[in-house]
Design a protein around this motif. Sequence first.
Motif, mmCIF file in Angstrom:
data_model
loop_
_atom_site.group_PDB
_atom_site.id
_atom_site.type_symbol
_atom_site.label_atom_id
_atom_site.label_comp_id
_atom_site.label_asym_id
_atom_site.label_seq_id
_atom_site.Cartn_x
_atom_site.Cartn_y
_atom_site.Cartn_z
ATOM 1 N N GLN A 8 0.750 -1.217 0.055
ATOM 2 C CA GLN A 8 -0.035 -0.113 -0.027
ATOM 3 C C GLN A 8 0.980 1.350 -0.054
ATOM 4 O OE1 GLN A 8 -3.560 -0.695 -0.145
ATOM 5 N NE2 GLN A 8 -3.577 1.501 -0.774
ATOM 6 N N PHE A 9 1.536 1.563 0.989
ATOM 7 C CA PHE A 9 2.502 2.527 1.211
ATOM 8 C C PHE A 9 3.863 1.964 1.267
ATOM 9 C CE2 PHE A 9 -0.418 4.699 4.082
ATOM 10 C CZ PHE A 9 -1.366 4.914 3.016
ATOM 11 N N ARG A 10 4.755 2.319 -0.021
ATOM 12 C CA ARG A 10 6.127 1.753 -0.002
ATOM 13 C C ARG A 10 7.003 2.762 0.392
ATOM 14 N NH1 ARG A 10 6.480 -3.090 -2.296
ATOM 15 N NH2 ARG A 10 8.610 -2.753 -2.823
ATOM 16 N N ILE A 11 7.864 2.239 1.250
ATOM 17 C CA ILE A 11 8.966 3.322 1.934
ATOM 18 C C ILE A 11 10.337 2.982 1.125
ATOM 19 C CG2 ILE A 11 10.377 3.808 4.148
ATOM 20 C CD1 ILE A 11 8.091 2.257 5.499
ATOM 21 N N PRO A 12 10.850 3.956 0.418
ATOM 22 C CA PRO A 12 11.815 4.009 -0.567
ATOM 23 C C PRO A 12 13.148 3.271 0.141
ATOM 24 C CG PRO A 12 10.972 6.101 -0.614
ATOM 25 C CD PRO A 12 10.276 5.397 0.410
ATOM 26 N N GLY A 30 7.176 -2.491 1.371
ATOM 27 C CA GLY A 30 5.748 -2.033 1.688
ATOM 28 C C GLY A 30 5.720 -2.007 3.247
ATOM 29 N N LEU A 31 4.622 -1.183 3.382
ATOM 30 C CA LEU A 31 4.286 -0.937 5.006
ATOM 31 C C LEU A 31 3.430 -1.955 5.500
ATOM 32 C CD1 LEU A 31 4.517 0.818 7.371
ATOM 33 C CD2 LEU A 31 2.701 2.268 6.566
ATOM 34 N N VAL A 32 2.313 -2.394 4.914
ATOM 35 C CA VAL A 32 1.134 -3.359 5.290
ATOM 36 C C VAL A 32 0.688 -4.168 4.366
ATOM 37 C CG1 VAL A 32 -0.444 -1.558 5.403
ATOM 38 C CG2 VAL A 32 -0.616 -3.486 7.288
ATOM 39 N N PRO A 64 5.646 -6.349 5.581
ATOM 40 C CA PRO A 64 5.361 -7.807 4.873
ATOM 41 C C PRO A 64 6.527 -8.115 4.172
ATOM 42 C CG PRO A 64 4.051 -6.089 3.792
ATOM 43 C CD PRO A 64 4.537 -5.348 4.946
ATOM 44 N N LYS A 65 6.769 -9.406 3.946
ATOM 45 C CA LYS A 65 7.892 -10.085 3.118
ATOM 46 C C LYS A 65 7.497 -9.965 1.768
ATOM 47 C CE LYS A 65 10.972 -13.970 2.871
ATOM 48 N NZ LYS A 65 11.287 -15.341 3.674
ATOM 49 N N TYR A 66 6.279 -10.309 1.389
ATOM 50 C CA TYR A 66 5.937 -10.658 -0.181
ATOM 51 C C TYR A 66 4.960 -9.472 -0.614
ATOM 52 C CZ TYR A 66 7.636 -15.247 1.537
ATOM 53 O OH TYR A 66 8.228 -16.270 1.914
ATOM 54 N N THR A 67 5.462 -8.262 -1.238
ATOM 55 C CA THR A 67 4.775 -7.367 -1.542
ATOM 56 C C THR A 67 4.867 -6.987 -3.169
ATOM 57 O OG1 THR A 67 6.295 -5.546 -0.969
ATOM 58 C CG2 THR A 67 4.464 -5.983 0.564
#
Length: 273
Positions: A209-213, A217-219, A227-230
């Motif tokens: 959903q929100f990706r942190i550079p 992914g955040l959640v 999460p591991k698999y995004t």
Amino acid sequence: MFRKLLKGIIAVACLIGFLYVNNNWLSVTNHTVESSEIPSSFDGYRIVQISDLQDATFGENQQRLVNKIKQARPNMIVITGDLIDSNRYDLPNSLALIEEIVELTDVYYVTGNHEVATNDVEHIKEELTTRGVRVLSNETVNITRDGMSISLTGIEDPLNGATASQMIDSSNVPNDAFSILLAHRPEDFQSYIDAGMDITFSGHAHGGQFRIPFVGGLVAPGQGYFPKYTAGIHEGGSSKLIVSRGLGNSIIPIRLFNLPEIVVVTLKSSSIK
């Protein structure tokens, strides 16, 4: 005072533009999967994956999305669930896409949790089948090219009541063919490894959903925070998991640093000298 107001207007306009791009700019991610198990006739075979459309709209009759898919020149299109969103169910909006892409090549589909949650899943399958989509419900089909074959298996979303392992076991996956699995949920990767699948296509995580550079992914549903698999390709033994970041939104209406994604996978046979 005027300058402060002008700066405020510019800041708001920039924020709106930033959010629009994050949620509407279609990106294409290319992967190559190489294996000696891939038949030589499938060398260069292109699979386009779309996932988690969630009733999003990309132009009139989904034309922007259709054009991106067409540019990828797919030999096969796979849809890994959540074509619709159970919170704002608008099946005709998603069927507009289907009616266009079935003209390009063979299209295969498996359910996601949102189809099941509508309690209208059989109607959805019927509408897709009527338009020429092959709906895979815990079953395997052979894909043949120039006399050589690979297997394609599709399983239902576990919200239907069975585990991923149980559904794969009932799908009659052959042991002697390069195997591709369509399964909505990436968090069940261990089940796909245990089943000996060569490639699994999944979605569901919406890229976090929100990706942190530089972090990810955040959640994601079923995986919680960080999460591991995004997104991207993950490996376990000889099995590969390809996770689409998806195209639309659901409960959380905004994507950040996480452009809507079309995945293109090109198969490469390493048996060819």
